[in-house]
Write a protein that holds these residues in place. Structure first.
Motif, PDB file in Angstrom:
ATOM      1  N   GLN A 188      20.929 -28.979   6.873  1.00  0.00           N
ATOM      2  CA  GLN A 188      21.216 -29.245   5.455  1.00  0.00           C
ATOM      3  C   GLN A 188      21.637 -30.714   5.373  1.00  0.00           C
ATOM      4  OE1 GLN A 188      23.379 -26.392   6.688  1.00  0.00           O
ATOM      5  NE2 GLN A 188      21.657 -25.037   6.362  1.00  0.00           N
ATOM      6  N   PRO A 189      20.649 -31.645   5.307  1.00  0.00           N
ATOM      7  CA  PRO A 189      20.969 -33.054   5.533  1.00  0.00           C
ATOM      8  C   PRO A 189      21.427 -33.860   4.325  1.00  0.00           C
ATOM      9  CG  PRO A 189      18.600 -32.746   5.447  1.00  0.00           C
ATOM     10  CD  PRO A 189      19.209 -31.385   5.285  1.00  0.00           C
ATOM     11  N   TYR A 190      21.217 -33.396   3.086  1.00  0.00           N
ATOM     12  CA  TYR A 190      21.625 -34.174   1.921  1.00  0.00           C
ATOM     13  C   TYR A 190      22.298 -33.257   0.921  1.00  0.00           C
ATOM     14  CZ  TYR A 190      18.547 -37.706   3.838  1.00  0.00           C
ATOM     15  OH  TYR A 190      17.961 -38.613   4.685  1.00  0.00           O
ATOM     16  N   ALA A 191      23.447 -33.689   0.384  1.00  0.00           N
ATOM     17  CA  ALA A 191      24.209 -32.854  -0.533  1.00  0.00           C
ATOM     18  C   ALA A 191      24.689 -33.666  -1.725  1.00  0.00           C
ATOM     19  CB  ALA A 191      25.401 -32.221   0.178  1.00  0.00           C
ATOM     20  N   ASP A 192      24.889 -32.974  -2.852  1.00  0.00           N
ATOM     21  CA  ASP A 192      25.459 -33.587  -4.044  1.00  0.00           C
ATOM     22  C   ASP A 192      26.318 -32.541  -4.740  1.00  0.00           C
ATOM     23  OD1 ASP A 192      26.042 -35.516  -5.899  1.00  0.00           O
ATOM     24  OD2 ASP A 192      24.085 -35.525  -6.872  1.00  0.00           O
ATOM     25  N   ILE A 193      27.196 -32.978  -5.651  1.00  0.00           N
ATOM     26  CA  ILE A 193      28.140 -32.068  -6.291  1.00  0.00           C
ATOM     27  C   ILE A 193      28.383 -32.491  -7.726  1.00  0.00           C
ATOM     28  CG2 ILE A 193      30.088 -33.429  -5.400  1.00  0.00           C
ATOM     29  CD1 ILE A 193      31.694 -30.795  -5.319  1.00  0.00           C
ATOM     30  N   TRP A 194      28.518 -31.488  -8.593  1.00  0.00           N
ATOM     31  CA  TRP A 194      29.009 -31.704  -9.958  1.00  0.00           C
ATOM     32  C   TRP A 194      29.701 -30.423 -10.405  1.00  0.00           C
ATOM     33  CZ3 TRP A 194      28.941 -36.097 -12.951  1.00  0.00           C
ATOM     34  CH2 TRP A 194      29.498 -35.954 -14.236  1.00  0.00           C
ATOM     35  N   GLY A 195      30.919 -30.563 -10.883  1.00  0.00           N
ATOM     36  CA  GLY A 195      31.653 -29.395 -11.370  1.00  0.00           C
ATOM     37  C   GLY A 195      31.809 -28.358 -10.274  1.00  0.00           C
ATOM     38  N   ASN A 196      31.388 -27.132 -10.578  1.00  0.00           N
ATOM     39  CA  ASN A 196      31.533 -26.044  -9.609  1.00  0.00           C
ATOM     40  C   ASN A 196      30.251 -25.776  -8.825  1.00  0.00           C
ATOM     41  OD1 ASN A 196      30.101 -25.057 -11.773  1.00  0.00           O
ATOM     42  ND2 ASN A 196      30.987 -23.007 -11.687  1.00  0.00           N
ATOM     43  N   HIS A 197      29.297 -26.724  -8.841  1.00  0.00           N
ATOM     44  CA  HIS A 197      28.050 -26.529  -8.118  1.00  0.00           C
ATOM     45  C   HIS A 197      27.834 -27.614  -7.056  1.00  0.00           C
ATOM     46  CE1 HIS A 197      26.835 -23.757 -11.417  1.00  0.00           C
ATOM     47  NE2 HIS A 197      26.188 -23.174 -10.432  1.00  0.00           N
ATOM     48  N   VAL A 198      27.438 -27.186  -5.881  1.00  0.00           N
ATOM     49  CA  VAL A 198      27.003 -28.067  -4.803  1.00  0.00           C
ATOM     50  C   VAL A 198      25.534 -27.792  -4.529  1.00  0.00           C
ATOM     51  CG1 VAL A 198      27.291 -28.685  -2.370  1.00  0.00           C
ATOM     52  CG2 VAL A 198      29.290 -28.133  -3.762  1.00  0.00           C
ATOM     53  N   VAL A 199      24.731 -28.831  -4.403  1.00  0.00           N
ATOM     54  CA  VAL A 199      23.304 -28.676  -4.095  1.00  0.00           C
ATOM     55  C   VAL A 199      23.004 -29.414  -2.800  1.00  0.00           C
ATOM     56  CG1 VAL A 199      22.598 -28.382  -6.500  1.00  0.00           C
ATOM     57  CG2 VAL A 199      22.668 -30.675  -5.518  1.00  0.00           C
ATOM     58  N   TRP A 200      21.991 -28.941  -2.081  1.00  0.00           N
ATOM     59  CA  TRP A 200      21.630 -29.589  -0.826  1.00  0.00           C
ATOM     60  C   TRP A 200      20.180 -29.294  -0.466  1.00  0.00           C
ATOM     61  CZ3 TRP A 200      24.874 -25.305  -0.913  1.00  0.00           C
ATOM     62  CH2 TRP A 200      24.412 -24.166  -0.262  1.00  0.00           C
ATOM     63  N   GLN A 201      19.665 -30.074   0.470  1.00  0.00           N
ATOM     64  CA  GLN A 201      18.340 -29.844   1.047  1.00  0.00           C
ATOM     65  C   GLN A 201      18.481 -28.870   2.208  1.00  0.00           C
ATOM     66  OE1 GLN A 201      16.071 -33.377   2.110  1.00  0.00           O
ATOM     67  NE2 GLN A 201      15.229 -32.341   3.905  1.00  0.00           N
ATOM     68  N   GLN A 202      17.714 -27.784   2.165  1.00  0.00           N
ATOM     69  CA  GLN A 202      17.763 -26.755   3.207  1.00  0.00           C
ATOM     70  C   GLN A 202      16.507 -26.882   4.060  1.00  0.00           C
ATOM     71  OE1 GLN A 202      20.204 -24.485   3.669  1.00  0.00           O
ATOM     72  NE2 GLN A 202      19.327 -22.789   4.810  1.00  0.00           N
ATOM     73  N   GLY A 203      16.641 -27.515   5.242  1.00  0.00           N
ATOM     74  CA  GLY A 203      15.494 -27.701   6.119  1.00  0.00           C
ATOM     75  C   GLY A 203      15.318 -29.147   6.493  1.00  0.00           C
ATOM     76  N   SER A 204      14.635 -29.384   7.606  1.00  0.00           N
ATOM     77  CA  SER A 204      14.471 -30.728   8.144  1.00  0.00           C
ATOM     78  C   SER A 204      13.269 -31.423   7.522  1.00  0.00           C
ATOM     79  CB  SER A 204      14.280 -30.660   9.667  1.00  0.00           C
ATOM     80  OG  SER A 204      15.304 -29.923  10.275  1.00  0.00           O
ATOM     81  N   PHE A 205      13.173 -32.724   7.760  1.00  0.00           N
ATOM     82  CA  PHE A 205      11.977 -33.458   7.377  1.00  0.00           C
ATOM     83  C   PHE A 205      10.783 -32.941   8.176  1.00  0.00           C
ATOM     84  CE2 PHE A 205      15.172 -36.561   6.030  1.00  0.00           C
ATOM     85  CZ  PHE A 205      14.688 -36.829   4.761  1.00  0.00           C
ATOM     86  N   GLY A 206       9.641 -32.886   7.520  1.00  0.00           N
ATOM     87  CA  GLY A 206       8.434 -32.416   8.180  1.00  0.00           C
ATOM     88  C   GLY A 206       8.355 -30.910   8.290  1.00  0.00           C
ATOM     89  N   SER A 207       9.233 -30.201   7.546  1.00  0.00           N
ATOM     90  CA  SER A 207       9.210 -28.743   7.575  1.00  0.00           C
ATOM     91  C   SER A 207       9.198 -28.221   6.144  1.00  0.00           C
ATOM     92  CB  SER A 207      10.435 -28.199   8.327  1.00  0.00           C
ATOM     93  OG  SER A 207      11.617 -28.487   7.601  1.00  0.00           O
ATOM     94  N   ASP A 208       9.104 -26.920   6.016  1.00  0.00           N
ATOM     95  CA  ASP A 208       9.116 -26.283   4.703  1.00  0.00           C
ATOM     96  C   ASP A 208      10.555 -26.217   4.219  1.00  0.00           C
ATOM     97  OD1 ASP A 208       8.723 -24.880   2.444  1.00  0.00           O
ATOM     98  OD2 ASP A 208       7.885 -23.086   3.376  1.00  0.00           O
ATOM     99  N   SER A 209      10.994 -27.245   3.522  1.00  0.00           N
ATOM    100  CA  SER A 209      12.393 -27.324   3.101  1.00  0.00           C
ATOM    101  C   SER A 209      12.535 -26.999   1.618  1.00  0.00           C
ATOM    102  CB  SER A 209      12.964 -28.708   3.396  1.00  0.00           C
ATOM    103  OG  SER A 209      12.198 -29.693   2.743  1.00  0.00           O
ATOM    104  N   ASP A 210      13.709 -26.528   1.244  1.00  0.00           N
ATOM    105  CA  ASP A 210      13.997 -26.130  -0.127  1.00  0.00           C
ATOM    106  C   ASP A 210      15.262 -26.807  -0.623  1.00  0.00           C
ATOM    107  OD1 ASP A 210      11.940 -24.007  -0.794  1.00  0.00           O
ATOM    108  OD2 ASP A 210      12.752 -23.158   1.050  1.00  0.00           O
ATOM    109  N   ILE A 211      15.540 -26.622  -1.910  1.00  0.00           N
ATOM    110  CA  ILE A 211      16.781 -27.095  -2.512  1.00  0.00           C
ATOM    111  C   ILE A 211      17.617 -25.875  -2.875  1.00  0.00           C
ATOM    112  CG2 ILE A 211      17.849 -28.447  -4.342  1.00  0.00           C
ATOM    113  CD1 ILE A 211      16.087 -30.065  -2.391  1.00  0.00           C
ATOM    114  N   TYR A 212      18.843 -25.844  -2.370  1.00  0.00           N
ATOM    115  CA  TYR A 212      19.751 -24.734  -2.616  1.00  0.00           C
ATOM    116  C   TYR A 212      20.919 -25.202  -3.481  1.00  0.00           C
ATOM    117  CZ  TYR A 212      17.687 -21.401   0.688  1.00  0.00           C
ATOM    118  OH  TYR A 212      16.861 -20.509   1.324  1.00  0.00           O
TER     119      TYR A 212
END
Length: 380
Positions: free
Chosen positions: A44-68
């Motif tokens: 989970q290499p990149y994260a951001d936050i606002w209010g009560n929500h945290v978002v991040w990238q789920q998965g490595s570069f060059g793979s099937d990654s998602d945003i959680y």
């Protein structure tokens, strides 16, 4: 009557004790709680936050990654990119809206993904929208209110060894129109936005040096805030009328700067070790990564800076932490990605949250809600 008096005495004592504890706990910026939010077998290499929500990238570069996305109130985790192209990266959030880049394809096992589009997810409506599908790559999207900004590849030369020509574009969610912010033959990178002001780095004044520019969407006015004798300036961020960036002899050697757009006052971290990079800012609070700019481990730790007091301190380590980066700030909170083990594939970045020990409900504010919670626990 004696019972009522005793109860009042206990409550007043609790409140005074609570106030003293809050005064003690809030003053040093080193007083931080570190909370692990994820513990998966993938990055989970990149994260951001606002209010009560945290978002991040789920998965490595060059793979099937998602945003959680994680709701800090109820602990619910949601995959925002189910059914969206195979590689999704660099999420950013403002209020209920999340933006990121989604790639159409990866051209080879050891090659970078190509043709990234800008996507948007509305957490309130639970809806996903393909915002920008221009045919080239759009990366590093940032959002504030009605505006989305990003770094654009549409005018890049076909030969990657030619001088780079990234541009900065924006999109108005209300009018559903795209607009240029900086289209220049030289390189323009790393946009960020606060209200109607966009910051980015550019070589438009000198092909040998990056400067920091501020663009006003409302007026179209543009201002360079760095000086001719300043070092190269990288990765600007803006909040509450203050711009931060790191500058130095190269992108591998830097220290952190902040400039107030209203007063013109400038601060520098003043550490003079040239190992300060990627600053993030909220009000008078700055967080950056500190360490040697090489991919050797351990390499990074996060450092906090209070502009009002001038105090700086490490955010703190936990257990077998090897490195900290991929960070963002919201009020008194810092969300970041921490490597806790070294695997054969160099994976295992997890998402962590840091908040003041006085911020008992970890919402980014130290206020009466925390005061009341402390008093309640004390009485119990």
């Amino acid at each position: 009557m004696k019972v009522k008096f005793y109860f009042i005495f206990v409550v007043v004592t609790a409140l005074l004790t609570c106030a003293a504890e809050f005064t003690r706990a809030e003053s040093p910026i080193t007083e931080q709680r570190l909370i692990q939010l994820t513990n998966d077998d993938v990055d989970q290499p990149y994260a951001d936050i606002w209010g009560n929500h945290v978002v991040w990238q789920q998965g490595s570069f060059g793979s099937d990654s998602d945003i959680y996305a994680l709701n800090l109130d109820d602990g619910q985790v949601k995959n925002l990119t189910a059914g969206v192209p195979l590689f999704n990266s660099y999420p950013a959030i403002h209020k209920n809206l999340v933006v990121w880049s989604g790639y159409d394809e990866i051209v080879g096992p050891n090659e970078a993904p190509i043709n990234a589009d800008i996507w948007l997810y509305d957490l309130d409506a639970n809806s996903v929208t393909l915002l920008i599908d221009e045919g080239h790559t759009q990366l590093y999207a940032r959002i504030w209110g009605r505006y989305v900004v990003w770094q654009d590849w549409r005018n890049m030369p076909p030969n990657i060894w030619d001088p780079a020509n990234h541009d900065i574009f924006g999109y108005d969610l209300q009018t559903e129109t795209e607009f240029p912010i900086c289209v220049d033959p030289n390189d323009d990178l790393w946009p960020d936005i606060w209200e109607n002001l966009v910051v980015y780095q550019s070589k438009k004044l000198s092909v040998t040096k990056y400067d920091i520019f501020v663009y006003d969407i409302n007026t179209g006015a543009e201002t360079c805030i760095t000086e001719p004798n300043d070092y190269d300036a990288w990765e600007p961020r803006i909040h509450d009328g203050k711009v931060t960036w790191f500058g130095g002899p190269s992108m591998f050697r830097g220290e952190v700067y902040v400039q107030d757009l209203t007063t013109g006052q400038r601060w520098s971290s003043g550490l003079a070790n040239w190992n300060e990079f990627s600053p993030r800012i909220w009000g008078s609070r700055v967080v950056w990564r500190s360490g040697i700019h090489f991919y050797e481990l351990p390499n990074w730790t996060l450092r906090t800076w209070n502009l009002q007091t001038g105090q700086t301190a490490d955010l703190g380590w936990t257990g077998n932490c090897l490195s900290q980066e991929g960070h963002n700030v919201y009020k008194g909170l810092t969300v970041f990605c921490q490597k806790t083990q070294l695997t054969p594939t160099d994976d295992q970045w997890d998402v962590w949250l840091a908040c003041s020990k006085a911020d008992l409900n970890c919402d980014g504010d130290v206020n009466f809600l925390d005061f009341a919670e402390f008093a309640q626990h004390w009485l119990e």
